[in-house]
Design a protein around this motif. Structure first.
Motif, PDB file in Angstrom:
ATOM      1  N   PRO B 261      31.174  35.816  43.676  1.00 57.54           N
ATOM      2  CA  PRO B 261      30.767  36.237  45.018  1.00 57.54           C
ATOM      3  C   PRO B 261      31.566  35.672  46.193  1.00 57.54           C
ATOM      4  O   PRO B 261      31.530  36.264  47.273  1.00 57.54           O
ATOM      5  CB  PRO B 261      29.306  35.776  45.112  1.00 57.54           C
ATOM      6  N   GLY B 263      34.619  32.415  47.882  1.00 61.90           N
ATOM      7  CA  GLY B 263      35.758  31.519  47.672  1.00 61.90           C
ATOM      8  C   GLY B 263      35.423  30.329  46.788  1.00 61.90           C
ATOM      9  O   GLY B 263      36.279  29.843  46.040  1.00 61.90           O
ATOM     10  N   PHE B 264      34.171  29.885  46.847  1.00 60.61           N
ATOM     11  CA  PHE B 264      33.749  28.747  46.023  1.00 60.61           C
ATOM     12  C   PHE B 264      33.714  29.131  44.540  1.00 60.61           C
ATOM     13  O   PHE B 264      34.305  28.454  43.684  1.00 60.61           O
ATOM     14  CB  PHE B 264      32.375  28.261  46.488  1.00 60.61           C
ATOM     15  N   LEU B 267      37.165  29.558  43.189  1.00 56.06           N
ATOM     16  CA  LEU B 267      37.861  28.299  42.909  1.00 56.06           C
ATOM     17  C   LEU B 267      37.404  27.741  41.562  1.00 56.06           C
ATOM     18  O   LEU B 267      38.218  27.311  40.734  1.00 56.06           O
ATOM     19  CB  LEU B 267      37.593  27.290  44.037  1.00 56.06           C
ATOM     20  N   ARG B 340      37.272  39.306  50.270  1.00 59.25           N
ATOM     21  CA  ARG B 340      37.016  37.856  50.239  1.00 59.25           C
ATOM     22  C   ARG B 340      38.107  37.082  49.494  1.00 59.25           C
ATOM     23  O   ARG B 340      38.202  35.868  49.627  1.00 59.25           O
ATOM     24  CB  ARG B 340      35.638  37.560  49.646  1.00 59.25           C
ATOM     25  N   PHE B 341      38.914  37.756  48.673  1.00 60.37           N
ATOM     26  CA  PHE B 341      39.999  37.051  47.981  1.00 60.37           C
ATOM     27  C   PHE B 341      41.354  37.288  48.639  1.00 60.37           C
ATOM     28  O   PHE B 341      42.203  36.396  48.611  1.00 60.37           O
ATOM     29  CB  PHE B 341      40.050  37.459  46.509  1.00 60.37           C
TER      30      PHE B 341
END
Lengths: 211, 581
Positions: B261, B263-264, B267, B340-341
């Motif tokens: 969902p 950036g966290f 990662l 978002r990516f």
């Protein structure tokens, strides 16, 4: 060692490992997740004041009209269908998908520019003419389809390009609309990882709730 | 091209490089810690989790009739892998075929076609996870949790076990016991990290539920309904990445907002898929007691990896010239990418997932620019830009053996590696393993498919890109990667699906089990050799010079075998785009 004993051992080890990683692990994780993170574990549902689920905070919806911030084009129309004409069974399971068009594929430019054809079934409306008609300066994310076809976000540039149109259609001051954009922006993780995106469904819900 | 950028665009570009750079720094920082831990586990030294897991392991060994102290030789180890993997495969195939009558099936799905079930079984048992189906519309929660989820652990653990046995053999130790290595890979490495990772991913927004899809009216048009697929995704997702599996819960894998969902979560997923192959190189350094060599090999792969990321990221950042002329400015290529990516995290993920043989995708590889296509294909051809879980590390050290032989020929010395003579059987095995198996299972079926483009291939993108689609599919299968140029018509009910399911099944099996058996025989032979004393005449293998020669051997061998495909596929497509389509 004789082969029968080796095979028996293989089968027993398979069943023991299966019990650990395919039964105990997943069901323990389900129980803990449901208890500790019930909102996220159930798909981050957005609810209306009556308590009915109206969408998910993580999944986009199609928006093409003047009154709403338009979302990105989608190869599955955001997993939507008319319930009376859902021959493909989309509403039974939900879908995700992408165009997988190569950058050199002429179909990519046809989809963007549109294409006239004597056979109306083969004609393509095109995203560029649609955006131009709506007076939106096209940005990359508004012309290219997303990876999942469910992308909840548009870029800050794409949102800014729609402010004038929304404020005119809804008779709102532009700074009010800009404030809503800021409030519905998902930032990078720690300000570093990923890209900022405006959650279109949440933003449009916020617009409706101004009334 | 860069001359006309504004300050704002420079800032965006720098921010992209910053997030890539920080992720790379984290990868380097994790390597010695995690690699040291894996070495402790397999050297039988004390670790933090002993008290929790030793009793569980003892119970598991008793229940499965395994005597942990029994050592296996190369053939016994290989047979244990083949028998156990066969037992697991039969279980998975049965689950898939009986899906219609099994519980946890909220959408009432029937069994997939037999060829889809067979391909899926082989694809998941071989740690490949090439998917010729869509998760939402084909598989029940039962099949996903109790079938595929099982393979996520065991196929990854099998790879780790092979690598450990290989390292033991190279360093003159007995190979060990497969069932002990397999079990410990799960209890000491994969399972503890998966438990923590599940909770992090759920907190980030990944669902973990047994409820079926939700149907809601859309905001803009209440007559239009949206179906939101749910499921027990989080526990599946973390081991999908950590085990370099890559088989998405949903059709669109880690691009789906419920799998990945933000950036966290992205990662976590990036670090999870690369941590084990990077760390296993360090594990070798600890077990062989030569950390310097481990860092040199790590550095060699890291440099190629970073180079590949830069090439891919620049291509995506500059975008598609044909679309840029419509936009009136150079903007990133976002076809098949999530906002978002963006270009940076999509490029990083794509290079990492093809290099590590994970095969999960957070953006669509088919829609990457030709520079990206070139890199992703090269990763699949080389197989060691980190490489598959365990097997990649073993390939890497096989390349060192090959390089020892080549340099031995050049300087006229008897080749030695880690104090053991490299003789005919080692050279035959490594060249067979590294230079023959892969091209055989990629090029031959690829040529057959291309000979019948309409009946067999099912190409969706015309021209040079179509060739790349076909070769990518076989390279991905043979390298046990699992990603694809997914436009290819390889899923039922397409008429070409049967061909794809059956032909790639052969590549999957050939690319997995032939190298594993060869590696174990190689390790077995090495472990039995008399060590030769280290003299001033010995060729040192832990030097920058030797590591550079190894890199040369890898790149030259890879180029000789596969360059024609790269030239006719992405390179030709790149020239076509540059001249305006």
């Amino acid at each position: 060692m004789n082969p029968i004993r080796e095979i028996t051992k293989a089968i027993r080890a398979t069943l023991v490992l299966w019990l650990l990683v395919a039964v105990i692990y997943p069901f323990a994780m389900l129980a803990i997740s449901q208890a500790a993170f019930s909102y996220q574990a159930n798909g981050s549902p957005l609810k209306n004041p009556q308590g009915q689920t109206i969408g998910s905070a993580l999944i986009g919806q199609p928006f093409t009209s003047d009154r709403y911030f338009n979302s990105r084009p989608s190869s599955t129309s955001y997993s939507t269908a008319d319930p009376n004409q859902d021959t493909a069974g989309i509403l039974k399971t939900g879908v995700s998908g992408a165009t997988n068009l190569a950058p050199s594929n002429p179909a990519l430019l046809d989809r963007i520019n549109g294409k006239t054809d004597p056979d109306p079934k083969k004609a393509i409306a095109g995203d560029l003419p649609r955006l131009q008609k709506a007076g939106i300066k096209p940005t990359a994310d508004l012309l290219y389809t997303s990876g999942s076809s469910l992308d909840p976000h548009i870029t800050p540039e794409a949102a800014r390009a729609q402010v004038q149109r929304i404020s005119a259609a809804r008779n709102l001051p532009t700074n009010r609309v800009e404030l809503l954009i800021v409030q519905n922006t998902d930032d990078r993780f720690l300000g570093i990882f990923g890209e900022p995106g405006i959650n279109v469904l949440k933003l449009n819900l916020a617009l409706d709730n101004l009334r | 091209m860069l001359a006309h950028r504004t300050d704002e665009e420079y800032r965006i570009m720098l921010q992209g490089w910053l997030q890539i750079g920080l992720t790379l720094a984290l990868i380097v920082a994790i390597t010695p810690i995690f690699g040291g831990y894996i070495a402790r586990v397999y050297l039988g030294q004390k670790t933090l989790l002993d008290r929790v897991f030793q009793p569980i392991e003892r119970l598991m060994f008793r229940l499965s009739g395994v005597k942990p102290e029994t050592q296996m030789n190369g053939w016994q180890y290989a047979r244990a892998i083949l028998y156990s993997n066969l037992a697991m495969a039969i279980l998975l195939f049965a689950i898939l075929m009986l899906q219609g009558v099994l519980p946890l099936n909220p959408t009432g799905l029937g069994a997939p076609t037999w060829d889809t079930a067979l391909h899926t079984t082989i694809s998941f048992i071989t740690n490949t996870n090439q998917q010729h189906y869509s998760g939402e519309t084909t598989l029940s929660y039962f099949s996903q949790i109790l079938g595929l989820g099982f393979m996520f652990f065991t196929s990854a653990a099998t790879g780790i076990a092979v690598a450990i046995a290989f390292i033991r053999g190279l360093t003159g130790r007995p190979l060990g016991n497969f069932y002990v290595d397999l079990t410990q890979a799960i209890t000491r490495i994969l399972l503890p990290i998966s438990i923590v990772g599940t909770l992090l991913l759920v907190a980030a927004g990944v669902p973990e539920t047994l409820s079926g899809p939700i149907v809601v009216p859309t905001l803009e048009d209440p007559n239009l309904r949206q179906a939101i697929a749910l499921g027990p995704v989080a526990h599946f997702e973390i081991i999908k990445q950590l085990g370099e599996n890559g088989g998405g819960f949903f059709a669109i894998n880690s691009a789906h907002p419920f799998e990945n969902p933000n950036g966290f979560s992205n990662l976590i997923q990036t670090l999870a898929m690369i941590s084990i192959p990077t760390s296993m190189i360090y594990t070798y350094g600890v077990i062989a007691n030569n950390r310097k060599q481990a860092w040199l090999v790590f550095g060699m792969v890291f440099i190629i990896y970073v180079g590949f990321i830069i090439v891919t990221a620049i291509g995506e950042y500059q975008g598609n010239p044909l679309v840029n002329s419509i936009l009136g400015s150079a903007q990133p290529n976002l076809e098949g990418k999530e906002v978002r990516f963006g270009w940076a995290q999509s490029a990083l993920f794509a290079v990492t997932t093809t290099g590590t043989m994970t095969g999960a995708v957070n953006s669509m590889h088919d829609s990457f620019m030709p520079t990206g296509g070139f890199v992703l294909l090269s990763n699949l051809f080389l197989q060691i830009i980190w490489g598959g879980q365990g097997t990649g590390t073993a390939y890497l050290f096989s390349y060192l053996i090959l390089a020892v032989f080549v340099t031995g020929l050049m300087v006229g010395r008897t080749p030695e590696f880690l104090g053991r003579k490299i003789e005919k059987s080692e050279v035959v095995l490594t060249s067979f393993l590294l230079l023959l198996v892969h091209p055989l299972f990629v090029l031959i079926p690829g040529a057959i498919a291309l000979a019948f483009p309409d009946q067999l291939a099912g190409i969706s993108n015309p021209g040079f890109h179509g060739l790349a689609q076909v070769m990518y599919e076989y390279a991905s299968a043979t390298a046990n990667n699992g990603s694809g140029f997914e436009g290819l018509a390889d899923s039922q009910p397409a008429p070409t699906a049967l061909w794809w399911n059956l032909s790639t099944s052969l590549s999957l099996l050939g690319g997995r089990y032939i190298p594993i058996v060869a590696l174990l025989i190689l390790a077995d032979g090495m472990s039995r050799k008399q060590p030769v004393p280290f003299t001033t005449g010995t060729l040192r293998t832990d030097t920058i010079l030797f590591t550079s020669v190894t890199a040369g051997v890898i790149l030259i061998m890879g180029a000789l075998t596969f360059f024609p495909i790269l030239a006719l596929g992405p390179i030709a497509e790149g020239f076509l785009l540059a001249k305006g389509g």
